[in-house]
Design an enzyme around this catalytic site. Structure first.
Site, PDB file in Angstrom:
ATOM      1  N   GLU A   1       0.830  -1.218   0.000  1.00 21.67           N
ATOM      2  CA  GLU A   1       0.000   0.000   0.000  1.00 21.67           C
ATOM      3  C   GLU A   1       0.856   1.256   0.000  1.00 21.67           C
ATOM      4  O   GLU A   1       0.541   2.229  -0.693  1.00 21.67           O
ATOM      5  CB  GLU A   1      -0.936   0.014   1.217  1.00 21.67           C
TER       6      GLU A   1
ATOM      7  N   HIS B   1       1.785   2.321  -3.348  1.00 21.42           N
ATOM      8  CA  HIS B   1       0.749   3.154  -3.982  1.00 21.42           C
ATOM      9  C   HIS B   1       0.783   4.573  -3.423  1.00 21.42           C
ATOM     10  O   HIS B   1       0.667   5.539  -4.173  1.00 21.42           O
ATOM     11  CB  HIS B   1      -0.645   2.553  -3.742  1.00 21.42           C
TER      12      HIS B   1
ATOM     13  N   HIS C   1       0.513  -0.905 -10.180  1.00 16.69           N
ATOM     14  CA  HIS C   1       0.760  -2.346 -10.108  1.00 16.69           C
ATOM     15  C   HIS C   1       1.787  -2.781 -11.148  1.00 16.69           C
ATOM     16  O   HIS C   1       1.980  -2.157 -12.171  1.00 16.69           O
ATOM     17  CB  HIS C   1      -0.556  -3.113 -10.310  1.00 16.69           C
TER      18      HIS C   1
HETATM   19  C1  LIG Z   1       0.585  -7.503  -1.579  1.00 18.87           C
HETATM   20  O1  LIG Z   1      -0.206  -6.461  -1.071  1.00 18.87           O
HETATM   21  C2  LIG Z   1      -1.512  -6.347  -1.432  1.00 18.87           C
HETATM   22  C3  LIG Z   1      -2.074  -7.096  -2.464  1.00 18.87           C
HETATM   23  C4  LIG Z   1      -3.431  -6.950  -2.758  1.00 18.87           C
HETATM   24  C5  LIG Z   1      -4.205  -6.058  -2.019  1.00 18.87           C
HETATM   25  S1  LIG Z   1      -5.889  -5.932  -2.320  1.00 18.87           S
HETATM   26  O2  LIG Z   1      -6.390  -7.243  -2.690  1.00 18.87           O
HETATM   27  O3  LIG Z   1      -6.537  -5.292  -1.188  1.00 18.87           O
HETATM   28  C6  LIG Z   1      -6.103  -4.890  -3.695  1.00 18.87           C
HETATM   29  C7  LIG Z   1      -5.887  -3.435  -3.304  1.00 18.87           C
HETATM   30  C8  LIG Z   1      -4.513  -2.939  -3.771  1.00 18.87           C
HETATM   31  O4  LIG Z   1      -4.039  -3.418  -4.803  1.00 18.87           O
HETATM   32  O5  LIG Z   1      -3.918  -2.098  -3.082  1.00 18.87           O
HETATM   33  C9  LIG Z   1      -7.471  -5.105  -4.245  1.00 18.87           C
HETATM   34  F1  LIG Z   1      -7.611  -4.401  -5.371  1.00 18.87           F
HETATM   35  F2  LIG Z   1      -8.384  -4.676  -3.393  1.00 18.87           F
HETATM   36  C10 LIG Z   1      -3.638  -5.308  -1.008  1.00 18.87           C
HETATM   37  C11 LIG Z   1      -2.281  -5.451  -0.715  1.00 18.87           C
HETATM   38 ZN   LIG Z   2      -2.214  -2.613  -5.097  1.00 16.25          ZN
END
Ligand SMILES: COc1ccc(S(=O)(=O)[C@H](CC(=O)O)C(F)F)cc1
Ligand SMILES: [Zn+2]
Ligand SMILES: [Zn+2]
Length: 159
Positions: free
Chosen positions: A117, A120, A126
């Site tokens: 996170e 981001h 991604h």
């Molecule tokens: C490896 O770290 C993460 C992978 C996937 C997620 S998530 O499944 O919450 C993702 C959110 C994101 O990519 O930050 C989804 F779109 F909700 C969060 C952290």
């Molecule tokens: Zn993500």
């Protein structure tokens, strides 16, 4: 999410608001600090914890509707989200407290999810490389090889 490109400074402040009851507070504090240090070690960025709500990155554990246009969805599904760099909500990172957060073992590994996170929150998108921390799906990767070469290249291309 509102995606700014990058922070226009190298010292970025963060503050932790609402905590989860899944872990002791000082465990959350140290996992969050470790997740920031992953990016600090790979770049010229420095992260400083603040105890006020006007830090650049507000870190909070929340559930369902929580004041932004991205309500969480209960257990599983979305685990967390972060806004791209910018003023106000920019950089803010929310963890879904309907998940079970762990420092290791069963549940979702807070360190791994936070490190993703914060990528981001720093402006990274991604990666299609499944070895990358910024790969879109969660796996409780060992902290040893958390950042891929691609992640290091991407953060240094941005800062
Ligand atoms: C490896 O770290 C993460 C992978 C996937 C997620 S998530 O499944 O919450 C993702 C959110 C994101 O990519 O930050 C989804 F779109 F909700 C969060 C952290
Ligand atoms: Zn993500
Ligand atoms: Zn949110």
């Amino acid at each position: 999410h509102i995606q700014g490109t990058r922070w226009n400074k190298n010292v970025i402040t963060y503050s932790i608001g609402r905590y989860t009851r899944d872990l002791p507070r000082n465990t959350v504090d140290s996992l969050v600090e470790s997740a920031f240090s992953v990016w600090a070690r790979a770049s010229s960025l420095t992260f400083v914890r603040s105890h006020t709500r006007n830090a650049d990155i507000m870190v909070e554990f929340v559930t369902k509707e929580h004041g932004d246009f991205y309500p969480f969805d209960g257990p599983r599904g979305t685990l967390a989200h972060a806004f791209g760099p910018g003023l106000g909500v920019g950089g803010d990172t929310h963890f879904d407290d309907d998940e079970y957060w762990t420092a290791g073992g069963t549940g979702f590994n807070l360190f791994v999810v936070a490190a993703h996170e914060f990528g981001h929150a720093l402006g990274l998108k991604h990666s299609r490389n499944r070895e990358s921390l910024m790969y879109p799906t969660y796996k409780s990767s060992s902290s040893a090889n958390l950042l891929s070469i691609e992640d290091v290249a991407n953060i240094n291309a941005l800062y």
